[in-house]
Write a protein that holds these residues in place. Sequence first.
Motif, PDB file in Angstrom:
ATOM      1  N   ILE A  60      98.174  76.101  74.742  1.00 17.07           N
ATOM      2  CA  ILE A  60      97.816  76.486  73.556  1.00 17.07           C
ATOM      3  C   ILE A  60      98.440  77.606  73.217  1.00 17.07           C
ATOM      4  CG2 ILE A  60      95.949  77.178  72.060  1.00 17.07           C
ATOM      5  CD1 ILE A  60      95.646  74.232  73.428  1.00 17.07           C
ATOM      6  N   TYR A  61      99.455  77.554  71.795  1.00 12.97           N
ATOM      7  CA  TYR A  61     100.070  78.666  71.539  1.00 12.97           C
ATOM      8  C   TYR A  61      99.581  79.664  70.482  1.00 12.97           C
ATOM      9  CZ  TYR A  61     104.129  76.163  73.792  1.00 12.97           C
ATOM     10  OH  TYR A  61     104.827  75.527  74.750  1.00 12.97           O
ATOM     11  N   HIS A  62      99.934  80.916  70.549  1.00 12.66           N
ATOM     12  CA  HIS A  62      99.530  81.705  69.535  1.00 12.66           C
ATOM     13  C   HIS A  62      99.437  81.089  68.024  1.00 12.66           C
ATOM     14  CE1 HIS A  62      98.530  85.269  66.993  1.00 12.66           C
ATOM     15  NE2 HIS A  62      99.573  85.333  66.472  1.00 12.66           N
ATOM     16  N   GLN A  63      98.511  81.013  67.375  1.00 13.63           N
ATOM     17  CA  GLN A  63      98.381  80.430  65.791  1.00 13.63           C
ATOM     18  C   GLN A  63      98.075  81.459  65.074  1.00 13.63           C
ATOM     19  OE1 GLN A  63      95.567  77.400  64.985  1.00 13.63           O
ATOM     20  NE2 GLN A  63      97.569  76.132  64.429  1.00 13.63           N
ATOM     21  N   ILE A  64      98.636  81.619  63.737  1.00 17.19           N
ATOM     22  CA  ILE A  64      98.078  82.355  62.542  1.00 17.19           C
ATOM     23  C   ILE A  64      96.645  82.000  62.287  1.00 17.19           C
ATOM     24  CG2 ILE A  64      98.684  83.144  60.297  1.00 17.19           C
ATOM     25  CD1 ILE A  64     100.454  84.044  62.557  1.00 17.19           C
ATOM     26  N   PRO A  65      95.779  82.743  62.277  1.00 20.89           N
ATOM     27  CA  PRO A  65      94.627  82.292  61.761  1.00 20.89           C
ATOM     28  C   PRO A  65      94.369  81.835  60.420  1.00 20.89           C
ATOM     29  CG  PRO A  65      94.391  84.568  62.192  1.00 20.89           C
ATOM     30  CD  PRO A  65      95.748  84.267  62.688  1.00 20.89           C
ATOM     31  N   ASP A  66      93.305  81.603  60.000  1.00 15.83           N
ATOM     32  CA  ASP A  66      92.790  81.000  58.621  1.00 15.83           C
ATOM     33  C   ASP A  66      92.923  82.465  57.868  1.00 15.83           C
ATOM     34  OD1 ASP A  66      92.518  78.232  59.604  1.00 15.83           O
ATOM     35  OD2 ASP A  66      90.312  78.289  59.095  1.00 15.83           O
ATOM     36  N   PHE A  67      93.390  82.087  56.484  1.00 13.00           N
ATOM     37  CA  PHE A  67      93.457  83.235  55.893  1.00 13.00           C
ATOM     38  C   PHE A  67      93.004  82.943  54.333  1.00 13.00           C
ATOM     39  CE2 PHE A  67      97.771  81.468  56.173  1.00 13.00           C
ATOM     40  CZ  PHE A  67      97.899  81.334  54.872  1.00 13.00           C
ATOM     41  N   ALA A  68      92.700  83.962  53.441  1.00 14.09           N
ATOM     42  CA  ALA A  68      92.487  83.712  52.083  1.00 14.09           C
ATOM     43  C   ALA A  68      92.757  84.747  51.231  1.00 14.09           C
ATOM     44  CB  ALA A  68      90.894  83.299  51.723  1.00 14.09           C
ATOM     45  N   PHE A  69      93.865  84.984  50.462  1.00 13.23           N
ATOM     46  CA  PHE A  69      94.310  85.922  49.388  1.00 13.23           C
ATOM     47  C   PHE A  69      94.485  85.134  47.733  1.00 13.23           C
ATOM     48  CE2 PHE A  69      96.001  87.051  53.827  1.00 13.23           C
ATOM     49  CZ  PHE A  69      95.230  87.865  53.819  1.00 13.23           C
ATOM     50  N   VAL A  70      94.865  86.188  47.149  1.00 16.82           N
ATOM     51  CA  VAL A  70      95.121  85.676  45.767  1.00 16.82           C
ATOM     52  C   VAL A  70      96.684  85.936  45.443  1.00 16.82           C
ATOM     53  CG1 VAL A  70      94.484  86.082  43.249  1.00 16.82           C
ATOM     54  CG2 VAL A  70      92.724  85.990  45.236  1.00 16.82           C
ATOM     55  N   ASN A  71      97.409  85.180  44.516  1.00 10.91           N
ATOM     56  CA  ASN A  71      98.567  85.370  44.167  1.00 10.91           C
ATOM     57  C   ASN A  71      98.791  85.683  42.881  1.00 10.91           C
ATOM     58  OD1 ASN A  71      98.361  83.196  42.448  1.00 10.91           O
ATOM     59  ND2 ASN A  71      99.618  81.774  43.751  1.00 10.91           N
ATOM     60  N   GLN A  72      99.969  85.821  42.439  1.00 14.65           N
ATOM     61  CA  GLN A  72     100.080  86.549  41.006  1.00 14.65           C
ATOM     62  C   GLN A  72      99.855  85.604  39.776  1.00 14.65           C
ATOM     63  OE1 GLN A  72     102.492  85.393  43.250  1.00 14.65           O
ATOM     64  NE2 GLN A  72     104.215  84.599  42.298  1.00 14.65           N
ATOM     65  N   ASP A  73      99.479  84.423  40.007  1.00 11.39           N
ATOM     66  CA  ASP A  73      98.890  83.750  39.084  1.00 11.39           C
ATOM     67  C   ASP A  73      97.421  83.495  39.216  1.00 11.39           C
ATOM     68  OD1 ASP A  73     101.059  83.520  37.523  1.00 11.39           O
ATOM     69  OD2 ASP A  73     101.530  81.571  38.520  1.00 11.39           O
ATOM     70  N   SER A  74      96.636  84.342  39.881  1.00 14.48           N
ATOM     71  CA  SER A  74      95.090  84.466  40.354  1.00 14.48           C
ATOM     72  C   SER A  74      94.885  83.190  41.005  1.00 14.48           C
ATOM     73  CB  SER A  74      94.565  84.653  38.948  1.00 14.48           C
ATOM     74  OG  SER A  74      94.527  85.940  38.460  1.00 14.48           O
ATOM     75  N   GLN A  75      95.699  82.427  41.461  1.00 13.83           N
ATOM     76  CA  GLN A  75      95.416  81.429  42.396  1.00 13.83           C
ATOM     77  C   GLN A  75      94.985  81.852  43.720  1.00 13.83           C
ATOM     78  OE1 GLN A  75      99.069  79.198  42.089  1.00 13.83           O
ATOM     79  NE2 GLN A  75      98.634  78.286  40.095  1.00 13.83           N
ATOM     80  N   ARG A  76      93.956  81.005  44.470  1.00 12.91           N
ATOM     81  CA  ARG A  76      93.760  81.381  45.629  1.00 12.91           C
ATOM     82  C   ARG A  76      94.540  80.609  46.697  1.00 12.91           C
ATOM     83  NH1 ARG A  76      89.782  79.029  49.571  1.00 12.91           N
ATOM     84  NH2 ARG A  76      88.539  81.075  50.442  1.00 12.91           N
ATOM     85  N   VAL A  77      95.255  81.593  47.763  1.00  8.32           N
ATOM     86  CA  VAL A  77      96.122  80.779  48.510  1.00  8.32           C
ATOM     87  C   VAL A  77      95.438  81.123  49.824  1.00  8.32           C
ATOM     88  CG1 VAL A  77      98.373  81.207  49.845  1.00  8.32           C
ATOM     89  CG2 VAL A  77      98.068  81.529  47.373  1.00  8.32           C
ATOM     90  N   THR A  78      95.396  79.993  50.776  1.00 12.61           N
ATOM     91  CA  THR A  78      94.810  79.878  52.000  1.00 12.61           C
ATOM     92  C   THR A  78      95.886  79.017  53.056  1.00 12.61           C
ATOM     93  OG1 THR A  78      93.719  77.780  51.808  1.00 12.61           O
ATOM     94  CG2 THR A  78      92.570  79.625  50.693  1.00 12.61           C
ATOM     95  N   GLN A  79      95.170  78.990  54.141  1.00 16.18           N
ATOM     96  CA  GLN A  79      96.006  78.096  55.126  1.00 16.18           C
ATOM     97  C   GLN A  79      96.127  76.760  54.696  1.00 16.18           C
ATOM     98  OE1 GLN A  79      93.082  79.262  55.599  1.00 16.18           O
ATOM     99  NE2 GLN A  79      91.768  77.441  55.769  1.00 16.18           N
ATOM    100  N   GLU A  80      95.441  76.147  53.820  1.00 15.22           N
ATOM    101  CA  GLU A  80      95.845  75.050  53.149  1.00 15.22           C
ATOM    102  C   GLU A  80      97.234  75.022  52.203  1.00 15.22           C
ATOM    103  OE1 GLU A  80      94.074  72.095  53.952  1.00 15.22           O
ATOM    104  OE2 GLU A  80      92.858  73.371  55.483  1.00 15.22           O
ATOM    105  N   THR A  81      97.317  76.029  51.569  1.00 17.27           N
ATOM    106  CA  THR A  81      98.530  75.968  50.674  1.00 17.27           C
ATOM    107  C   THR A  81      99.641  75.755  51.603  1.00 17.27           C
ATOM    108  OG1 THR A  81      97.529  77.667  49.552  1.00 17.27           O
ATOM    109  CG2 THR A  81      99.719  77.444  49.050  1.00 17.27           C
ATOM    110  N   VAL A  82      99.672  76.100  52.875  1.00 17.44           N
ATOM    111  CA  VAL A  82     100.860  75.953  53.778  1.00 17.44           C
ATOM    112  C   VAL A  82     100.988  74.890  54.826  1.00 17.44           C
ATOM    113  CG1 VAL A  82     101.557  78.305  53.552  1.00 17.44           C
ATOM    114  CG2 VAL A  82     100.196  77.785  55.303  1.00 17.44           C
ATOM    115  N   ALA A  83      99.841  74.090  54.703  1.00 11.23           N
ATOM    116  CA  ALA A  83      99.637  73.050  55.501  1.00 11.23           C
ATOM    117  C   ALA A  83     100.704  72.237  55.590  1.00 11.23           C
ATOM    118  CB  ALA A  83      98.237  72.296  55.172  1.00 11.23           C
ATOM    119  N   GLY A  84     101.472  71.779  56.625  1.00  7.82           N
ATOM    120  CA  GLY A  84     102.353  70.814  56.899  1.00  7.82           C
ATOM    121  C   GLY A  84     103.506  71.401  56.370  1.00  7.82           C
ATOM    122  N   LYS A  85     103.744  72.571  56.224  1.00  5.01           N
ATOM    123  CA  LYS A  85     104.960  73.184  55.534  1.00  5.01           C
ATOM    124  C   LYS A  85     105.502  74.161  56.576  1.00  5.01           C
ATOM    125  CE  LYS A  85     103.352  72.851  50.774  1.00  5.01           C
ATOM    126  NZ  LYS A  85     104.415  71.780  50.311  1.00  5.01           N
TER     127      LYS A  85
END
Length: 228
Positions: A60-85
């Motif tokens: 099991i390797y170190h993994q960036i944990p779940d997160f939730a922030f807001v971007n420049q367009d007031s959109q919520r950015v989470t781990q789902e935003t980068v899923a598979g990318k």
Amino acid sequence: MSNRNKIMNLRNGLAAAALALASTAFYGCDNSTPQDTLPIYGEREPVERTVDGKTVIDTIYHQIPDFAFVNQDSQRVTQETVAGKVYVTDFFFTSCPTICPKMKTQMLRVYEAYKDNPNVVLLSHSIDPAHDTVAVLKDYAERLEIETEKWHLLTGDKDSIYDIAGNYLAAAREDEGAEGGFSHSGDFYLIDQQRRIRGHYNGTEEEDVDRLIQDIPRLLNERKDEKK
């Protein structure tokens, strides 16, 4: 082990790996083909499981944990935003008088190289969320002439930002003695589709960012190979 100790161990491991890679580059005078697979940074934890009556050990390797922030367009950015990318991340603040302008010039090179690839995104976290509101980040993004869906400039809870910086092995803190009032890493971090750290690069050095741009396809191809 405490979270602080884990982060210190991760940073030490990252530094040791970087030294090893640098030594290989300096002393490697043969013409052998480099490995196609990028290293995975951070602590590794062996986990036992039973398969068909036999004990199998998974890593099991170190993994960036779940997160939730807001971007420049007031959109919520989470781990789902980068899923598979594959994504590249860094830490900055818009009023930074020192390394941030150089970092953003170099990150723009990454943006231009992959702006048409939907499998690559960029996340830049402000370490001064009190000043860097959504409106400020929006103005900053417009001056950079970037598209939100490709490059997210993030703000949010200060403690959450500093905590996620630690998970990326990045330095980020308030510092009254530093120009602009903050100290932070100038590195860019390359993260794979499983949110594992696969590379770090000096975000102020063109040559190192060249290496980042060249490494991204290696991760994209790695996922293709896994699906075969």
